[in-house]
Design a protein around this motif. Structure first.
Motif, short mmCIF file in Angstrom:
data_model
loop_
_atom_site.label_atom_id
_atom_site.label_comp_id
_atom_site.label_asym_id
_atom_site.label_seq_id
_atom_site.Cartn_x
_atom_site.Cartn_y
_atom_site.Cartn_z
N GLY A 208 3.07 -16.25 -21.28
CA GLY A 208 4.20 -16.67 -22.11
C GLY A 208 5.55 -16.17 -21.64
O GLY A 208 6.54 -16.33 -22.34
N SER A 209 5.62 -15.59 -20.45
CA SER A 209 6.87 -15.00 -19.98
C SER A 209 8.00 -16.02 -19.84
O SER A 209 9.14 -15.74 -20.20
CB SER A 209 6.67 -14.27 -18.65
N ALA A 210 7.69 -17.22 -19.35
CA ALA A 210 8.73 -18.24 -19.21
C ALA A 210 9.23 -18.67 -20.59
O ALA A 210 10.43 -18.89 -20.80
CB ALA A 210 8.22 -19.44 -18.42
N PHE A 211 8.31 -18.79 -21.56
CA PHE A 211 8.71 -19.13 -22.93
C PHE A 211 9.69 -18.08 -23.46
O PHE A 211 10.69 -18.41 -24.09
CB PHE A 211 7.48 -19.22 -23.85
N MET A 212 9.40 -16.81 -23.19
CA MET A 212 10.28 -15.73 -23.65
C MET A 212 11.61 -15.75 -22.91
O MET A 212 12.66 -15.62 -23.52
CB MET A 212 9.59 -14.37 -23.49
N ASN A 213 11.57 -15.91 -21.59
CA ASN A 213 12.80 -15.90 -20.79
C ASN A 213 13.74 -17.04 -21.16
O ASN A 213 14.96 -16.90 -21.03
CB ASN A 213 12.48 -15.94 -19.31
N TYR A 214 13.18 -18.15 -21.59
CA TYR A 214 14.00 -19.30 -21.98
C TYR A 214 14.22 -19.37 -23.50
O TYR A 214 14.69 -20.36 -24.01
CB TYR A 214 13.38 -20.60 -21.44
N GLN A 215 13.86 -18.30 -24.18
CA GLN A 215 14.08 -18.15 -25.62
C GLN A 215 13.52 -19.33 -26.42
O GLN A 215 14.14 -19.84 -27.35
CB GLN A 215 15.57 -17.95 -25.93
N VAL A 216 12.33 -19.77 -26.05
CA VAL A 216 11.69 -20.90 -26.73
C VAL A 216 11.17 -20.42 -28.08
O VAL A 216 10.33 -19.54 -28.15
CB VAL A 216 10.54 -21.48 -25.87
N ARG A 217 11.70 -20.99 -29.14
CA ARG A 217 11.31 -20.64 -30.50
C ARG A 217 10.58 -21.78 -31.18
O ARG A 217 9.89 -21.59 -32.17
CB ARG A 217 12.54 -20.27 -31.35
N SER A 218 10.78 -22.99 -30.69
CA SER A 218 10.09 -24.17 -31.21
C SER A 218 9.83 -25.10 -30.03
O SER A 218 10.48 -25.00 -28.99
CB SER A 218 10.93 -24.86 -32.29
N ILE A 219 8.86 -25.95 -30.22
CA ILE A 219 8.55 -26.87 -29.14
C ILE A 219 8.46 -28.29 -29.68
O ILE A 219 8.17 -28.47 -30.85
CB ILE A 219 7.24 -26.47 -28.42
N PRO A 220 8.77 -29.27 -28.90
CA PRO A 220 9.20 -29.10 -27.53
C PRO A 220 10.61 -28.50 -27.43
O PRO A 220 11.44 -28.72 -28.30
CB PRO A 220 9.19 -30.52 -26.96
N THR A 221 10.82 -27.75 -26.38
CA THR A 221 12.16 -27.32 -25.99
C THR A 221 12.34 -27.81 -24.57
O THR A 221 11.47 -27.60 -23.72
CB THR A 221 12.31 -25.79 -26.04
N GLU A 222 13.45 -28.50 -24.34
CA GLU A 222 13.72 -29.06 -23.03
C GLU A 222 14.99 -28.44 -22.48
O GLU A 222 16.01 -28.40 -23.15
CB GLU A 222 13.79 -30.58 -23.15
N HIS B 112 22.07 -27.55 -20.42
CA HIS B 112 21.81 -28.08 -21.76
C HIS B 112 20.42 -27.62 -22.19
O HIS B 112 19.50 -27.57 -21.38
CB HIS B 112 21.86 -29.61 -21.73
N VAL B 113 20.29 -27.31 -23.47
CA VAL B 113 18.99 -27.00 -24.06
C VAL B 113 18.80 -27.94 -25.24
O VAL B 113 19.70 -28.08 -26.08
CB VAL B 113 18.90 -25.52 -24.52
N GLN B 114 17.66 -28.57 -25.29
CA GLN B 114 17.35 -29.54 -26.33
C GLN B 114 16.16 -29.06 -27.14
O GLN B 114 15.09 -28.82 -26.58
CB GLN B 114 17.02 -30.88 -25.67
N LEU B 115 16.33 -28.91 -28.43
CA LEU B 115 15.20 -28.62 -29.32
C LEU B 115 14.72 -29.93 -29.90
O LEU B 115 15.52 -30.73 -30.38
CB LEU B 115 15.62 -27.69 -30.45
#
Length: 190
Positions: A146-160, A171-174
């Motif tokens: 899950g390190s990439a999820f943490m590094n990109y601050q993914v809190r919900s998915i999909p996150t693009e 750009h970050v898209q939730l």
């Protein structure tokens, strides 16, 4: 003042409907109820990572090959974080598959999932499940810790996450995004 409160509440409600919480699989929300949710997107170009250097990663793809984000330096990258238990994620994948199969695109597409984490399938289960899906062209990378999820601050998915050719997050898209909207975002990147 009531209009502002209503608009804020509406926007919050929309973001909840279009993205799966990272804890949803544990909260008992089943896949059927996820399949009935709206797929309207929720933009977050004001995300704290926008303008920052994209965090490098080294992940394995489904064939066991090592993929490093830094290998794509000089190219634009569309990076999607998703899960098999997320209805909007699954519903968006056939459209993403069409984008992956376009021959004339000037950007790379990578997707990341975290096998065995937060209710996700194991790698073995995922391979078997994925073989039955109609989006076989979508490149999938495994992030078991899950390190990439943490590094990109993914809190919900999909996150693009859309990364420019210089390696900066543009750009970050939730929530779900259409191919047409993704192309517009990518076109605006350096």
């Amino acid at each position: 003042m009531k209009v502002i409160k209503y608009a804020s509440f509406s926007l919050l409600s929309l973001s909840i409907l279009t993205a799966c919480s990272m804890n949803q699989s544990e909260s008992g929300m089943n896949n059927q109820s996820m399949n009935n949710q709206s797929m309207t997107n929720t933009s977050t170009s004001k995300h704290p990572l926008v303008g920052k250097e994209a965090s490098d990663f080294e992940l394995k793809d489904m064939k066991g090959n090592t993929v490093k984000l830094s290998d794509y330096r000089g190219k634009k990258v569309y990076l999607k974080f998703w899960a098999t238990w997320c209805g909007p994620c699954r519903q968006s994948m056939p459209e993403l598959n069409k984008l992956v199969e376009e021959k004339d695109r000037d950007f790379e597409i990578l997707t990341v999932m975290a096998p065995g984490m937060q209710g996700e399938k194991t790698e073995e289960e995922f391979v078997e499940w994925f073989a039955q899906q109609d989006y076989q062209s979508v490149p999938v990378l495994y992030n078991p810790d899950g390190s990439a999820f943490m590094n990109y601050q993914v809190r919900s998915i999909p996150t693009e996450v859309f990364i420019d050719s210089q390696g900066k997050i543009g750009h970050v898209q939730l929530g779900v995004i259409s191919n047409e909207d993704a192309k517009k975002i990518i076109k605006e990147l350096k």
